[in-house]
Design an enzyme around this catalytic site. Structure first.
Site, PDB file in Angstrom:
ATOM      1  N   LYS A  35       0.817  -1.213   0.000  1.00 25.22           N
ATOM      2  CA  LYS A  35       0.000   0.000   0.000  1.00 25.22           C
ATOM      3  C   LYS A  35       0.853   1.268   0.000  1.00 25.22           C
ATOM      4  CE  LYS A  35      -2.186  -1.088   3.745  1.00 25.22           C
ATOM      5  NZ  LYS A  35      -3.137  -1.099   4.887  1.00 25.22           N
ATOM      6  N   HIS A  77       7.689  -7.989  -4.937  1.00 26.72           N
ATOM      7  CA  HIS A  77       6.308  -8.360  -5.254  1.00 26.72           C
ATOM      8  C   HIS A  77       5.822  -7.356  -6.279  1.00 26.72           C
ATOM      9  CE1 HIS A  77       2.323  -9.924  -5.017  1.00 26.72           C
ATOM     10  NE2 HIS A  77       1.809  -8.955  -4.292  1.00 26.72           N
ATOM     11  N   GLU A 128       3.467 -21.482  -4.963  1.00 30.02           N
ATOM     12  CA  GLU A 128       2.466 -20.617  -4.337  1.00 30.02           C
ATOM     13  C   GLU A 128       1.366 -21.398  -3.625  1.00 30.02           C
ATOM     14  OE1 GLU A 128       3.134 -17.665  -4.032  1.00 30.02           O
ATOM     15  OE2 GLU A 128       4.406 -17.060  -5.704  1.00 30.02           O
TER      16      GLU A 128
END
Length: 492
Positions: free
Chosen positions: A109, A132, A389
């Site tokens: 964020k 990421h 993942e």
């Protein structure tokens, strides 16, 4: 800014989703030499920021930390961690203009604000690194065309990145170059050197794409890695207590059960995990897992669809803009659950007892891992990416629950993962709570399966089905590169 993935045509989307190549060890013969003599500035000193920086420095790279002026003036935790470990620390204005590689390791964020602050300060031809790709893929951040954009994504929490490096090993890692930002064609050389500097090349590196990393990472963390563990913990605890089990015993069986069960998963995949059960229990766990897959497949598919379309990201970013109201509400609700507030059990639970009395939990792990893997692969993600993942990271997340229950898991994972976890768990709990949980038999949870008789043909067919699942095939190959990774301690 527009979602980058949604600006691509279908062929480009499929090409990016399907990028995945396991790199040979010979491709890392030069290790980190491409970055030696260059200045690397890390923005952010959290778990990934600090531990990647320590590894990179130990690999001979020149590392410094750029922090906001107020973080330095107020001597916040990031400043303390960097200075206590002997790193040069300065403001963006002091350090960014000198950097050959700026590595953004702040929370998702914060990425837009950070990138918009550092980009004007970056020199011509510098590189920008991520661990990421959310900011690039989902936010659609536009980066200056002279800047090379790369990603190195270790498939472990930052603490594990450091511990495995100190042991002379590393953690499996994904690397990628943003196709819109590789002006000099040096992106892959930078990414390889960065990955080697963290030790990732010793455990296996996948050459991927920003798109494939983001879409598979979001899917894994929302479903099996976090959401399924949260839903399974709450459902299993409530079921045990409702049937008269001591709440303290029930809490310990679940809190440490995930870790114990997934340690077998780490060492030998679903096959070894299922082999830890007696033959009657294995047949029952298999039946339960198939039932769970039938019930939960639409939920897994919805999460994948919302991730692919960008619906998930837009919803989460709207919550960011609304001061995280949903995230904070869900976090508070989790903290008030009976499982989180149950008393501690002082007695010892033997390792095998976690398997014998946790047949449902084994079934949930099997169903969740296979569903996450199958759903990702059917959406165009390559099997190796889907494995990392889903199955690979699960023991690491289970270990956080063993430390301080769901609270610890949700503290350790990113806010992005936590938000997705709550979305999934809040749908999965009511989906399973009534009909499925009410249909459980004695021996499914809290007590061992009674009886010893099995049908040989049925057992043969079940064993073949377990071992021939595609995740077991790819997993056997990938685990071959990770035999030296340390065993996670299992509590008694």
């Amino acid at each position: 800014m527009a979602n980058y993935f949604n600006t691509l045509n279908l062929r480009q989307q499929l090409d990016q989703l399907g990028k995945c190549r396991f790199m040979g060890r010979d491709e890392f013969a030069d290790e980190a030499s491409y970055l030696k003599g260059k200045k690397v500035v890390i923005v952010g000193c959290g778990a990934q920021g600090l531990n990647q920086g320590l590894n990179m420095r130990d690999s001979g790279l020149d590392i410094a930390y750029a922090l906001r002026a107020e973080a330095i003036a107020e001597k916040r935790a990031s400043w303390r961690k960097a200075t206590e470990n002997g790193f040069t620390v300065g403001t963006y204005e002091d350090l960014i203009p000198q950097a050959d590689l700026v590595v953004n390791l702040t929370p998702d964020k914060q990425h837009s604000a950070v990138v918009q602050a550092v980009q004007p300060l970056m020199k011509q031809g510098a590189a920008l690194g991520y661990s990421h790709g959310f900011n690039i893929v989902e936010v659609g951040e536009q980066i200056r065309k002279d800047i090379t954009v790369v990603m190195v994504a270790p498939k472990c929490p930052g603490t594990e990145v450091r511990e495995e490096y100190k042991r002379g090993f590393g953690v499996p890692t994904l690397i990628a170059v943003h196709p819109e930002n590789d002006p000099k064609g040096e992106g892959m050389a930078i990414a390889k050197a960065w990955a080697a500097a963290t030790g990732g090349h010793r455990a296996g590196v996948l050459q991927s794409s920003f798109v494939a990393e983001v879409k598979s990472d979001l899917m894994g963390e929302q479903t099996i890695l976090c959401g399924m563990l949260q839903a399974g913990s709450l459902l299993s605890f409530d079921k045990l207590v409702a049937e008269g089990t001591d709440p303290a015993y029930a809490e310990k069986l679940i809190q440490f059960g995930w870790e114990t069960i997934t340690e077998a998963l780490k060492q030998g995949g679903i096959t070894l995990m299922m082999d830890r059960l007696s033959n009657p229990a294995k047949l029952r766990a298999y039946a339960l897992s198939e039932q769970l897959k039938g019930i939960m497949a639409p939920l897994f598919q919805k999460h994948m669809d919302d991730i692919i379309s960008g619906e998930f990201s837009s919803g989460m970013m709207a919550d960011w803009a609304n001061d995280d109201v949903k995230l904070l509400t869900w976090r508070e609700e989790t903290g008030k659950t009976a499982f989180e507030n149950a008393p501690q059990f002082d007695g010892k639970i033997a390792e095998q007892e976690y398997f014998d009395n946790g047949v449902l939990m084994v079934a949930m792990v099997k169903a969740g891992v296979e569903l996450a893997f199958e759903t990702m692969v059917s959406s165009g993600i390559i099997e190796e990416s889907a494995y990392y993942e889903s199955l690979h990271e699960l023991p690491l997340i289970a270990n956080t629950i063993a430390r301080k229950r769901l609270y610890e898991m949700n503290v350790v994972i990113s806010d992005t993962a936590e938000y997705g976890n709550y979305l999934f768990a809040n749908a999965a709990v009511p989906l399973l709570k009534d009909a499925f949980m009410a249909s459980l038999q004695p021996g499914d949870l809290g007590k061992a399966v009674a009886g010893t008789e099995v049908d040989n043909a049925q057992l043969r067919d079940v064993n073949e089905a377990i071992r021939n699942h595609p995740i077991e095939t790819v997993g056997q190959t990938l685990r071959g590169y990770m035999k030296d990774m340390k065993r996670i301690a299992v509590a008694g």
